[in-house]
Design a protein around this motif. Structure first.
Motif, PDB file in Angstrom:
ATOM      1  N   MET A 126     -54.302  69.704 110.043  1.00 18.80           N
ATOM      2  CA  MET A 126     -55.698  69.887 109.704  1.00 18.80           C
ATOM      3  C   MET A 126     -55.800  70.560 108.333  1.00 18.80           C
ATOM      4  SD  MET A 126     -58.489  71.787 112.025  1.00 18.80           S
ATOM      5  CE  MET A 126     -60.094  72.116 111.447  1.00 18.80           C
ATOM      6  N   GLY A 127     -56.773  70.154 107.561  1.00 15.38           N
ATOM      7  CA  GLY A 127     -56.949  70.698 106.224  1.00 15.38           C
ATOM      8  C   GLY A 127     -57.508  72.116 106.250  1.00 15.38           C
ATOM      9  N   LYS A 128     -57.472  72.717 105.111  1.00 15.39           N
ATOM     10  CA  LYS A 128     -57.979  74.076 104.977  1.00 15.39           C
ATOM     11  C   LYS A 128     -59.497  74.063 104.916  1.00 15.39           C
ATOM     12  CE  LYS A 128     -53.913  75.638 102.556  1.00 15.39           C
ATOM     13  NZ  LYS A 128     -53.359  76.220 101.356  1.00 15.39           N
ATOM     14  N   SER A 129     -60.086  75.150 105.374  1.00 16.48           N
ATOM     15  CA  SER A 129     -61.537  75.281 105.311  1.00 16.48           C
ATOM     16  C   SER A 129     -61.966  75.545 103.869  1.00 16.48           C
ATOM     17  CB  SER A 129     -62.010  76.424 106.207  1.00 16.48           C
ATOM     18  OG  SER A 129     -61.644  77.679 105.642  1.00 16.48           O
ATOM     19  N   TRP A 130     -63.250  75.352 103.599  1.00 13.63           N
ATOM     20  CA  TRP A 130     -63.761  75.621 102.255  1.00 13.63           C
ATOM     21  C   TRP A 130     -63.557  77.089 101.900  1.00 13.63           C
ATOM     22  CZ3 TRP A 130     -67.399  79.209 101.115  1.00 13.63           C
ATOM     23  CH2 TRP A 130     -68.162  79.699 102.176  1.00 13.63           C
ATOM     24  N   GLY A 131     -63.670  77.981 102.891  1.00 16.57           N
ATOM     25  CA  GLY A 131     -63.477  79.406 102.643  1.00 16.57           C
ATOM     26  C   GLY A 131     -62.057  79.728 102.209  1.00 16.57           C
ATOM     27  N   GLU A 132     -61.092  79.096 102.884  1.00 17.87           N
ATOM     28  CA  GLU A 132     -59.693  79.303 102.509  1.00 17.87           C
ATOM     29  C   GLU A 132     -59.412  78.773 101.103  1.00 17.87           C
ATOM     30  OE1 GLU A 132     -57.377  79.003 106.775  1.00 17.87           O
ATOM     31  OE2 GLU A 132     -58.182  77.166 105.903  1.00 17.87           O
ATOM     32  N   LEU A 133     -59.954  77.615 100.799  1.00 20.24           N
ATOM     33  CA  LEU A 133     -59.755  77.031  99.473  1.00 20.24           C
ATOM     34  C   LEU A 133     -60.419  77.879  98.390  1.00 20.24           C
ATOM     35  CD1 LEU A 133     -60.297  73.265 100.298  1.00 20.24           C
ATOM     36  CD2 LEU A 133     -58.137  74.389  99.733  1.00 20.24           C
ATOM     37  N   PHE A 134     -61.608  78.373  98.673  1.00 20.35           N
ATOM     38  CA  PHE A 134     -62.320  79.218  97.719  1.00 20.35           C
ATOM     39  C   PHE A 134     -61.528  80.482  97.431  1.00 20.35           C
ATOM     40  CE2 PHE A 134     -65.580  82.453  96.728  1.00 20.35           C
ATOM     41  CZ  PHE A 134     -66.134  81.861  95.610  1.00 20.35           C
ATOM     42  N   ARG A 135     -61.057  81.140  98.489  1.00 20.02           N
ATOM     43  CA  ARG A 135     -60.279  82.371  98.317  1.00 20.02           C
ATOM     44  C   ARG A 135     -58.976  82.100  97.570  1.00 20.02           C
ATOM     45  NH1 ARG A 135     -56.314  85.451 101.016  1.00 20.02           N
ATOM     46  NH2 ARG A 135     -56.487  87.612 100.386  1.00 20.02           N
ATOM     47  N   GLU A 136     -58.305  81.014  97.909  1.00 20.12           N
ATOM     48  CA  GLU A 136     -57.069  80.667  97.207  1.00 20.12           C
ATOM     49  C   GLU A 136     -57.321  80.444  95.715  1.00 20.12           C
ATOM     50  OE1 GLU A 136     -55.167  77.329  99.077  1.00 20.12           O
ATOM     51  OE2 GLU A 136     -54.689  78.475 100.881  1.00 20.12           O
ATOM     52  N   ASN A 137     -58.434  79.792  95.395  1.00 25.45           N
ATOM     53  CA  ASN A 137     -58.749  79.550  93.984  1.00 25.45           C
ATOM     54  C   ASN A 137     -59.020  80.850  93.244  1.00 25.45           C
ATOM     55  OD1 ASN A 137     -58.428  76.811  94.226  1.00 25.45           O
ATOM     56  ND2 ASN A 137     -60.596  76.358  94.383  1.00 25.45           N
ATOM     57  N   ILE A 138     -59.750  81.755  93.874  1.00 26.03           N
ATOM     58  CA  ILE A 138     -59.991  83.065  93.255  1.00 26.03           C
ATOM     59  C   ILE A 138     -58.668  83.780  93.035  1.00 26.03           C
ATOM     60  CG2 ILE A 138     -60.910  85.392  93.672  1.00 26.03           C
ATOM     61  CD1 ILE A 138     -63.312  84.100  94.994  1.00 26.03           C
ATOM     62  N   ARG A 139     -57.829  83.811  94.059  1.00 32.92           N
ATOM     63  CA  ARG A 139     -56.550  84.510  93.981  1.00 32.92           C
ATOM     64  C   ARG A 139     -55.635  83.880  92.934  1.00 32.92           C
ATOM     65  NH1 ARG A 139     -54.275  89.319  95.016  1.00 32.92           N
ATOM     66  NH2 ARG A 139     -55.926  89.468  96.561  1.00 32.92           N
ATOM     67  N   GLU A 140     -55.612  82.562  92.882  1.00 37.27           N
ATOM     68  CA  GLU A 140     -54.770  81.869  91.904  1.00 37.27           C
ATOM     69  C   GLU A 140     -55.194  82.214  90.479  1.00 37.27           C
ATOM     70  OE1 GLU A 140     -54.143  77.270  90.575  1.00 37.27           O
ATOM     71  OE2 GLU A 140     -54.027  77.710  92.722  1.00 37.27           O
ATOM     72  N   ARG A 141     -56.491  82.191  90.226  1.00 41.61           N
ATOM     73  CA  ARG A 141     -57.000  82.523  88.883  1.00 41.61           C
ATOM     74  C   ARG A 141     -56.691  83.965  88.533  1.00 41.61           C
ATOM     75  NH1 ARG A 141     -57.101  81.445  84.137  1.00 41.61           N
ATOM     76  NH2 ARG A 141     -58.982  81.843  82.954  1.00 41.61           N
ATOM     77  N   MET A 142     -56.878  84.868  89.503  1.00 39.08           N
ATOM     78  CA  MET A 142     -56.592  86.278  89.271  1.00 39.08           C
ATOM     79  C   MET A 142     -55.106  86.473  88.943  1.00 39.08           C
ATOM     80  SD  MET A 142     -57.704  89.603  91.595  1.00 39.08           S
ATOM     81  CE  MET A 142     -57.605  88.651  93.053  1.00 39.08           C
ATOM     82  N   ASN A 143     -54.243  85.800  89.673  1.00 41.45           N
ATOM     83  CA  ASN A 143     -52.804  85.915  89.424  1.00 41.45           C
ATOM     84  C   ASN A 143     -52.413  85.361  88.056  1.00 41.45           C
ATOM     85  OD1 ASN A 143     -52.327  87.172  91.871  1.00 41.45           O
ATOM     86  ND2 ASN A 143     -51.753  85.295  92.921  1.00 41.45           N
ATOM     87  N   GLU A 144     -53.047  84.253  87.650  1.00 43.92           N
ATOM     88  CA  GLU A 144     -52.752  83.684  86.329  1.00 43.92           C
ATOM     89  C   GLU A 144     -53.092  84.679  85.220  1.00 43.92           C
ATOM     90  OE1 GLU A 144     -55.070  80.122  86.122  1.00 43.92           O
ATOM     91  OE2 GLU A 144     -53.785  79.045  87.538  1.00 43.92           O
ATOM     92  N   ILE A 145     -54.256  85.280  85.317  1.00 43.48           N
ATOM     93  CA  ILE A 145     -54.672  86.228  84.275  1.00 43.48           C
ATOM     94  C   ILE A 145     -53.804  87.483  84.318  1.00 43.48           C
ATOM     95  CG2 ILE A 145     -56.590  87.608  83.380  1.00 43.48           C
ATOM     96  CD1 ILE A 145     -58.462  85.446  84.614  1.00 43.48           C
TER      97      ILE A 145
END
Length: 65
Positions: free
Chosen positions: A1-20
């Motif tokens: 089963m795919g990830k929920s929109w909430g999980e994807l949203f949080r992952e995107n925030i975390r990924e961007r934060m880690n990049e910076i």
């Protein structure tokens, strides 16, 4: 089963934060102003992530009870 929109949203925030954060850690800031801008973005993303997690927790509790 795919990830929920909430999980994807949080992952995107975390990924961007880690990049910076990685940029700051490796000295990519052009000058002090750029450094402060990057730190501000990291801070803003961290606050947004925390707020999002708090809201999601409240939603889950209201659905459970």
């Amino acid at each position: 089963m795919g990830k929920s929109w909430g999980e994807l949203f949080r992952e995107n925030i975390r990924e961007r934060m880690n990049e910076i954060t990685d940029d700051v850690a490796t000295g990519s800031a052009k000058d002090y102003a750029d450094y402060m801008k990057k730190v501000g973005v990291i801070t803003g993303l961290a606050l947004a992530e925390r707020e999002f997690l708090d809201i999601m927790e409240r939603i889950e509790r209201s659905e459970d009870g």
